[in-house]
Design a protein around this motif. Structure first.
Motif, PDB file in Angstrom:
ATOM      1  N   GLU A  19       0.816  -1.215   0.000  1.00  0.00           N
ATOM      2  CA  GLU A  19       0.000   0.000   0.000  1.00  0.00           C
ATOM      3  C   GLU A  19       0.848   1.263   0.000  1.00  0.00           C
ATOM      4  O   GLU A  19       0.561   2.202  -0.720  1.00  0.00           O
ATOM      5  CB  GLU A  19      -0.943  -0.008   1.198  1.00  0.00           C
ATOM      6  CG  GLU A  19      -1.969  -1.126   1.135  1.00  0.00           C
ATOM      7  CD  GLU A  19      -2.860  -1.167   2.350  1.00  0.00           C
ATOM      8  OE1 GLU A  19      -2.772  -0.258   3.197  1.00  0.00           O
ATOM      9  OE2 GLU A  19      -3.642  -2.127   2.461  1.00  0.00           O
ATOM     10  N   THR A  20       1.889   1.291   0.815  1.00  0.00           N
ATOM     11  CA  THR A  20       2.721   2.486   0.898  1.00  0.00           C
ATOM     12  C   THR A  20       3.751   2.471  -0.233  1.00  0.00           C
ATOM     13  O   THR A  20       4.070   1.410  -0.774  1.00  0.00           O
ATOM     14  CB  THR A  20       3.457   2.553   2.244  1.00  0.00           C
ATOM     15  OG1 THR A  20       4.393   1.476   2.311  1.00  0.00           O
ATOM     16  CG2 THR A  20       2.485   2.477   3.415  1.00  0.00           C
ATOM     17  N   PRO A  21       4.282   3.629  -0.594  1.00  0.00           N
ATOM     18  CA  PRO A  21       5.305   3.665  -1.645  1.00  0.00           C
ATOM     19  C   PRO A  21       6.504   2.765  -1.330  1.00  0.00           C
ATOM     20  O   PRO A  21       7.052   2.121  -2.221  1.00  0.00           O
ATOM     21  CB  PRO A  21       5.719   5.136  -1.690  1.00  0.00           C
ATOM     22  CG  PRO A  21       4.506   5.870  -1.227  1.00  0.00           C
ATOM     23  CD  PRO A  21       3.890   4.980  -0.179  1.00  0.00           C
ATOM     24  N   GLU A  22       6.890   2.682  -0.052  1.00  0.00           N
ATOM     25  CA  GLU A  22       8.026   1.832   0.323  1.00  0.00           C
ATOM     26  C   GLU A  22       7.704   0.354   0.102  1.00  0.00           C
ATOM     27  O   GLU A  22       8.530  -0.397  -0.427  1.00  0.00           O
ATOM     28  CB  GLU A  22       8.372   2.069   1.793  1.00  0.00           C
ATOM     29  CG  GLU A  22       9.587   1.274   2.246  1.00  0.00           C
ATOM     30  CD  GLU A  22       9.935   1.575   3.686  1.00  0.00           C
ATOM     31  OE1 GLU A  22       9.735   0.682   4.526  1.00  0.00           O
ATOM     32  OE2 GLU A  22      10.390   2.705   3.948  1.00  0.00           O
ATOM     33  N   GLU A  23       6.501  -0.076   0.467  1.00  0.00           N
ATOM     34  CA  GLU A  23       6.100  -1.468   0.251  1.00  0.00           C
ATOM     35  C   GLU A  23       6.035  -1.792  -1.241  1.00  0.00           C
ATOM     36  O   GLU A  23       6.429  -2.872  -1.663  1.00  0.00           O
ATOM     37  CB  GLU A  23       4.739  -1.739   0.900  1.00  0.00           C
ATOM     38  CG  GLU A  23       4.752  -1.728   2.403  1.00  0.00           C
ATOM     39  CD  GLU A  23       3.358  -1.811   2.996  1.00  0.00           C
ATOM     40  OE1 GLU A  23       2.382  -1.399   2.319  1.00  0.00           O
ATOM     41  OE2 GLU A  23       3.249  -2.278   4.134  1.00  0.00           O
ATOM     42  N   ILE A  24       5.531  -0.845  -2.013  1.00  0.00           N
ATOM     43  CA  ILE A  24       5.431  -1.054  -3.465  1.00  0.00           C
ATOM     44  C   ILE A  24       6.827  -1.215  -4.063  1.00  0.00           C
ATOM     45  O   ILE A  24       7.068  -2.124  -4.850  1.00  0.00           O
ATOM     46  CB  ILE A  24       4.646   0.099  -4.131  1.00  0.00           C
ATOM     47  CG1 ILE A  24       3.164   0.012  -3.737  1.00  0.00           C
ATOM     48  CG2 ILE A  24       4.810   0.058  -5.652  1.00  0.00           C
ATOM     49  CD1 ILE A  24       2.332   1.196  -4.165  1.00  0.00           C
ATOM     50  N   ARG A  25       7.775  -0.345  -3.673  1.00  0.00           N
ATOM     51  CA  ARG A  25       9.147  -0.448  -4.187  1.00  0.00           C
ATOM     52  C   ARG A  25       9.784  -1.786  -3.807  1.00  0.00           C
ATOM     53  O   ARG A  25      10.475  -2.407  -4.612  1.00  0.00           O
ATOM     54  CB  ARG A  25      10.006   0.703  -3.680  1.00  0.00           C
ATOM     55  CG  ARG A  25       9.824   1.989  -4.451  1.00  0.00           C
ATOM     56  CD  ARG A  25      10.880   3.022  -4.083  1.00  0.00           C
ATOM     57  NE  ARG A  25      10.892   3.337  -2.662  1.00  0.00           N
ATOM     58  CZ  ARG A  25      10.117   4.249  -2.081  1.00  0.00           C
ATOM     59  NH1 ARG A  25       9.258   4.923  -2.811  1.00  0.00           N
ATOM     60  NH2 ARG A  25      10.202   4.478  -0.788  1.00  0.00           N
ATOM     61  N   THR A  26       9.538  -2.239  -2.571  1.00  0.00           N
ATOM     62  CA  THR A  26      10.095  -3.521  -2.122  1.00  0.00           C
ATOM     63  C   THR A  26       9.568  -4.657  -2.978  1.00  0.00           C
ATOM     64  O   THR A  26      10.329  -5.518  -3.434  1.00  0.00           O
ATOM     65  CB  THR A  26       9.735  -3.774  -0.639  1.00  0.00           C
ATOM     66  OG1 THR A  26      10.292  -2.722   0.146  1.00  0.00           O
ATOM     67  CG2 THR A  26      10.259  -5.111  -0.161  1.00  0.00           C
TER      68      THR A  26
END
Length: 73
Positions: A19-26
């Motif tokens: 959901e968060t940009p960091e989770e998406i990048r991971t």
């Protein structure tokens, strides 16, 4: 010729609950590793853009289905 519905890496990452940009990048990084190893869903590369046919993502997810966590040797 029938055009398939395509998904971006962001859309596929969201399938895994990102959901968060960091989770998406991971999760996008994980997808990149799978592409490099030839273990992920089939994809199309258009320039620098990676697109996944929706049917390929569904097939890949179904292949990973199992009834237990013990690995089969």
């Amino acid at each position: 010729m029938v055009l398939q519905q395509m998904m971006t890496t962001t859309q596929v990452a969201r399938l895994f609950g990102a959901e968060t940009p960091e989770e998406i990048r991971t999760r996008q990084g994980y997808l990149a590793q799978l592409r490099f190893r030839g273990q992920g869903p089939r994809f199309v590369k258009h320039g620098r853009m990676i697109l996944y046919p929706q049917s390929a993502v569904a097939e890949w997810l179904e292949e990973g289905e199992t009834n237990c966590t013990r690995s089969v040797a």
